[in-house]
Design an enzyme around this catalytic site. Structure first.
Site, PDB file in Angstrom:
ATOM      1  N   HIS A  55      -1.516   4.857  -1.168  1.00 24.38           N
ATOM      2  CA  HIS A  55      -1.757   5.574   0.084  1.00 24.38           C
ATOM      3  C   HIS A  55      -2.316   4.576   1.099  1.00 24.38           C
ATOM      4  O   HIS A  55      -2.938   3.567   0.725  1.00 24.38           O
ATOM      5  CB  HIS A  55      -2.768   6.690  -0.124  1.00 24.38           C
ATOM      6  CG  HIS A  55      -2.258   7.824  -0.945  1.00 24.38           C
ATOM      7  ND1 HIS A  55      -2.903   9.047  -1.003  1.00 24.38           N
ATOM      8  CD2 HIS A  55      -1.170   7.939  -1.749  1.00 24.38           C
ATOM      9  CE1 HIS A  55      -2.232   9.859  -1.790  1.00 24.38           C
ATOM     10  NE2 HIS A  55      -1.180   9.206  -2.268  1.00 24.38           N
ATOM     11  N   GLU A  57      -4.893   4.654   2.966  1.00 21.38           N
ATOM     12  CA  GLU A  57      -6.334   4.415   2.834  1.00 21.38           C
ATOM     13  C   GLU A  57      -6.646   3.470   1.682  1.00 21.38           C
ATOM     14  O   GLU A  57      -7.489   2.573   1.812  1.00 21.38           O
ATOM     15  CB  GLU A  57      -7.090   5.733   2.587  1.00 21.38           C
ATOM     16  CG  GLU A  57      -6.883   6.791   3.635  1.00 21.38           C
ATOM     17  CD  GLU A  57      -5.796   7.793   3.287  1.00 21.38           C
ATOM     18  OE1 GLU A  57      -6.004   8.989   3.521  1.00 21.38           O
ATOM     19  OE2 GLU A  57      -4.723   7.377   2.795  1.00 21.38           O
TER      20      GLU A  57
END
Length: 151
Positions: A55, A57
């Site tokens: 992801h 992040e």
């Protein structure tokens, strides 16, 4: 509506680049408020890397940890276009990021203000300051357009 900062604009650019690669359009930037510099930037790469943890992040946290030479990102800010999922919220807590700015809410898979609400659990090691709704309309529109094109 809260206007986007230069950091959220950079995260939106990462989200657009992710969409162009066929990835879910989520982008993230980690900045140092003391210097105003971006330390890491990433967009989703789960399909490209065949990695469910890739992801935006998670990738940005890994890059920032490498840049500062520590597993802790105390004092740093994360700007992300979508409310982090539970996995990413746990990584944010583990990294001790100071502030989380995010765009669109994620009622289905969010882990901050929806779903798991990771930071509200007594087991959470750290709770960043949370600022939702930054460039929310633009971030949500990117996601809607991406998924509409795939239906």
């Amino acid at each position: 509506m809260i206007p986007p900062s230069p950091f959220m604009k950079a995260a939106l650019a990462e989200a657009r680049a992710a969409a162009a690669r066929g990835e879910t359009p989520v982008g993230a930037v980690i900045s140092d408020p003391a210097t105003g510099m971006i330390l890491a930037r990433a967009g989703n790469r789960t399909r490209e890397l065949r990695d469910p943890t890739a992801h935006a992040e998670m990738l940005a946290i890994r890059m920032a940890c490498n840049a500062v030479g520590s597993e802790r990102l105390a004092g740093l800010d994360l700007h992300v276009t979508l409310e982090p999922c539970a996995m990413c919220a746990a990584a944010i807590a583990a990294a001790r990021l100071a502030r989380l700015y995010y765009g669109a809410a994620d009622p289905k898979s969010g882990g901050v203000e929806h779903g798991a609400r990771v930071f509200s659990h007594p087991q959470a090691h750290h709770r960043p300051e949370i600022y939702p709704g930054i460039a929310e309309k633009e971030a949500a529109a990117l996601l809607r357009q991406f998924f509409a094109a795939r239906r």
